[in-house]
Design an enzyme around this catalytic site. Structure first.
Site, short mmCIF file in Angstrom:
data_model
loop_
_atom_site.label_atom_id
_atom_site.label_comp_id
_atom_site.label_asym_id
_atom_site.label_seq_id
_atom_site.Cartn_x
_atom_site.Cartn_y
_atom_site.Cartn_z
N ASP A 11 -9.24 -41.25 26.18
CA ASP A 11 -8.60 -40.89 24.91
C ASP A 11 -8.77 -41.94 23.83
OD1 ASP A 11 -7.67 -38.54 26.12
OD2 ASP A 11 -5.92 -39.60 26.92
N LYS A 14 -13.57 -40.86 21.58
CA LYS A 14 -15.01 -40.70 21.78
C LYS A 14 -15.54 -39.49 20.99
CE LYS A 14 -14.07 -40.59 26.20
NZ LYS A 14 -12.71 -41.12 26.33
N GLY A 38 -10.79 -34.24 27.09
CA GLY A 38 -10.34 -33.52 25.92
C GLY A 38 -10.77 -34.33 24.71
N HIS A 39 -11.88 -33.96 24.09
CA HIS A 39 -12.40 -34.74 22.98
C HIS A 39 -12.03 -34.04 21.67
CE1 HIS A 39 -15.46 -36.94 25.75
NE2 HIS A 39 -14.21 -37.10 26.09
N ARG A 141 -21.90 -33.57 50.36
CA ARG A 141 -23.12 -32.77 50.52
C ARG A 141 -22.85 -31.31 50.90
NH1 ARG A 141 -26.01 -37.31 54.17
NH2 ARG A 141 -24.10 -36.93 55.31
N GLN A 220 -13.59 -39.77 29.86
CA GLN A 220 -12.62 -40.71 30.45
C GLN A 220 -12.92 -42.13 29.93
OE1 GLN A 220 -14.21 -38.27 32.94
NE2 GLN A 220 -12.65 -37.07 31.92
N ALA A 328 -6.62 -47.83 14.15
CA ALA A 328 -6.01 -49.03 13.57
C ALA A 328 -4.79 -48.63 12.75
CB ALA A 328 -7.03 -49.75 12.69
N ASP A 329 -4.85 -47.47 12.10
CA ASP A 329 -3.76 -47.02 11.23
C ASP A 329 -2.44 -46.82 11.96
OD1 ASP A 329 -5.52 -44.88 12.32
OD2 ASP A 329 -3.87 -43.60 11.65
P1 IMO Z 1 -11.04 -38.12 27.91
O1 IMO Z 1 -12.50 -37.81 28.10
C1 IMO Z 1 -7.40 -39.71 29.66
C2 IMO Z 1 -6.84 -39.19 33.98
C3 IMO Z 1 -5.78 -38.24 34.49
C4 IMO Z 1 -5.42 -38.90 35.80
C5 IMO Z 1 -6.74 -39.45 36.29
C6 IMO Z 1 -7.45 -38.56 37.30
O2 IMO Z 1 -10.32 -37.20 27.02
O3 IMO Z 1 -10.86 -39.56 27.56
P2 IMO Z 1 -8.72 -36.24 37.12
O4 IMO Z 1 -8.25 -34.89 36.62
O5 IMO Z 1 -9.89 -36.77 36.37
O6 IMO Z 1 -8.92 -36.24 38.59
O7 IMO Z 1 -7.48 -37.21 36.83
O8 IMO Z 1 -7.57 -39.58 35.14
N1 IMO Z 1 -7.81 -38.58 33.04
C7 IMO Z 1 -7.86 -38.86 31.73
N2 IMO Z 1 -7.06 -39.62 30.96
N3 IMO Z 1 -8.46 -39.12 29.11
C8 IMO Z 1 -9.29 -38.37 29.87
O9 IMO Z 1 -10.43 -37.85 29.39
C9 IMO Z 1 -8.98 -38.18 31.24
N4 IMO Z 1 -9.56 -37.49 32.25
C10 IMO Z 1 -8.84 -37.77 33.34
O10 IMO Z 1 -4.69 -38.17 33.62
O11 IMO Z 1 -4.57 -40.01 35.57
MG MG Z 2 -8.88 -36.96 25.63
#
Ligand code: IMO
Ligand code: MG
Length: 430
Positions: A11, A14, A38-39, A141, A220, A328-329
């Protein structure tokens, strides 16, 4: 190929920056993760959330590739495409999917919930999108891939894997209703089969060989990396730089810039250690101003001060060549800012490195305090016009990381982005 990836727990923003940079590239490629991402992109007064589709999709003529390192939920992908089509985005022509990308089955999603339930209060707090069970099958596999959809024996293979999952679900005493999930899965499969499914390693290397510029978009963040993150509270893929090579089939000597993106503070969603977390009014204030709610699950994100030992670790693992500071804001109205410079270990020792297992051996953050800039950033047009306190903050981070900060984002909108152009040495510029 350039790579943009998150240096924290996800988060970082990106999506916003990939969308911002996309006109400079011919192809944007996702290399790991799936609908757990979630972008969020904001432009023209509207907000768009992308899950599996690369963030270049709103830019005409940019090819978007979902690489072999990704895991794909067909139902979510179909919905994502249809929503974009309703907005008039010509997504299908510019979207390419690796035949080798792993397939998330409905039973993977059930297993994610069942495995989390089994862990009780030790649960990871996953997004329940089936990410971990799908990668388990890939590494075990036993998994299925997008290319299998095109083969005559797909249904048989599906049944074999499903049966294995049902046995595990029974063992975990998990109750479920699979039928409606399967119905939408097969409907979505028919839809996705007609898209451009490609031998992506050839597709992307052909692009590079013919002089095309490719940007790999991480999902992530580095602290959620399966090897280097805060294990076991991580996701199930390599979110760090090497994941872009294995997740796309591009050799390391093709990589040019590695852009590491981080928030001016820290957030984390889900369980797991977070040394600089603020469980007080200040943390709540960050969450409120930063609108820190998960874009996939809607869960509130935990907030805290910037963590330099963690950031330095991420810069090292990824070989980051330039850093982008986001949001930053959000810190505009803070009188005082803190930055975690070191950790104190249980034995009283002080370190600026990431210890082996901060999940079971917690560390205490040691802070340095900065004066806040206490002003809005809205009307600022150039990097040099940023308030002195913010420049000092940036300068300190650069010194500590030995890496330049070449972009500062001061709002959610595409336009609320400042480039420090003299340091921005991408081969292409706006
Ligand atoms: P973006 O791309 C923030 C976190 C989940 C959980 C851990 C494992 O938007 O930055 P999973 O469903 O991947 O097996 O969950 O990773 N997590 C994220 N946290 N941004 C994300 O994606 C995330 N994708 C998974 O909250 O703690
Ligand atoms: Mg996200």
């Amino acid at each position: 190929m350039d790579i943009l990836l998150g240096l924290q727990w996800g988060d970082e923003g990106k999506g916003k920056i990939v969308d911002f940079l996309a006109p400079n590239y011919n192809m944007i490629a996702r290399f790991q993760g799936g609908p757990n991402a979630g972008h969020t992109l904001n432009f023209g007064g509207a907000r768009h959330v992308l899950r599996q589709i690369p963030s270049g999709v709103f830019r005409a003529d940019v090819k978007n590739l979902i690489g072999n390192g990704s895991v794909i939920d067909l139902v979510t992908l179909k919905k994502e495409i249809e929503e974009l089509q309703q907005k008039g985005v010509p997504v299908v022509n510019n979207l390419f999917i690796s035949k080798k990308a792993a397939l998330i089955l409905p039973t993977h999603r059930l297993l994610d919930a069942a495995q989390e339930q089994r862990k009780g209060d030790k649960k990871i707090g996953s997004t329940l999108r089936g990410i971990s069970p799908t990668y388990q099958d890939k590494v075990g596999r036993t998994g299925l891939r997008i290319g299998n959809l095109l083969q005559a024996d797909f249904t048989n293979r599906y049944q074999v894997l499903k049966q294995k999952h049902i046995e595990e679900l029974q063992f975990l005493q998990f109750t479920y209703d699979l039928e409606p999930l399967e119905k939408e899965f097969f409907e979505a499969a028919d839809f996705i089969k007609k898209l451009q499914l490609v031998d992506s390693e050839y597709f992307i290397n052909d692009e590079i060989d013919s002089g095309g510029l490719v940007l790999a978009e991480g999902a992530q963040g580095t602290l959620l990396d399966i090897d280097f993150g805060s294990y076991p509270f991580v996701t199930s893929s390599n979110t760090s730089v090497a994941g872009a090579c294995t997740g796309l089939g591009v050799a390391p000597n093709q990589v040019s810039e590695v852009m590491g993106i981080f928030k001016a503070y820290c957030t984390r969603v889900g369980s797991g250690p977070f040394p600089s977390e603020l469980q007080d009014e200040t943390g709540l204030k960050m969450a409120k101003i930063g609108n820190e709610f998960g874009s996939v699950t809607g869960r509130p994100r935990r907030c805290g001060w910037l963590d330099l030992p963690a950031l330095r670790y991420a810069v090292m693992i990824n070989g980051v060549t330039q850093m982008f500071m986001m949001k930053a804001d959000v810190l505009n109205s803070f009188e005082e800012l803190k930055v975690c410079t070191h950790y104190e270990l249980a034995n009283g020792e002080k370190t600026d490195q990431m210890p082996f297992d901060i999940a079971s051996e917690p560390v205490k953050p040691i802070y340095k305090t900065f004066k806040g800039w206490n002003q809005e950033l809205k009307d600022i047009k150039s990097f040099d016009d940023l308030p002195q306190e913010l420049l000092d903050y940036i300068d300190f981070i650069e010194q500590q990381m030995q890496t330049p900060i070449t972009l500062v984002s001061y709002g959610a909108d595409r336009q609320e982005t400042l480039l420090r152009e003299n340091l921005f040495n991408l081969n292409v510029l706006h």
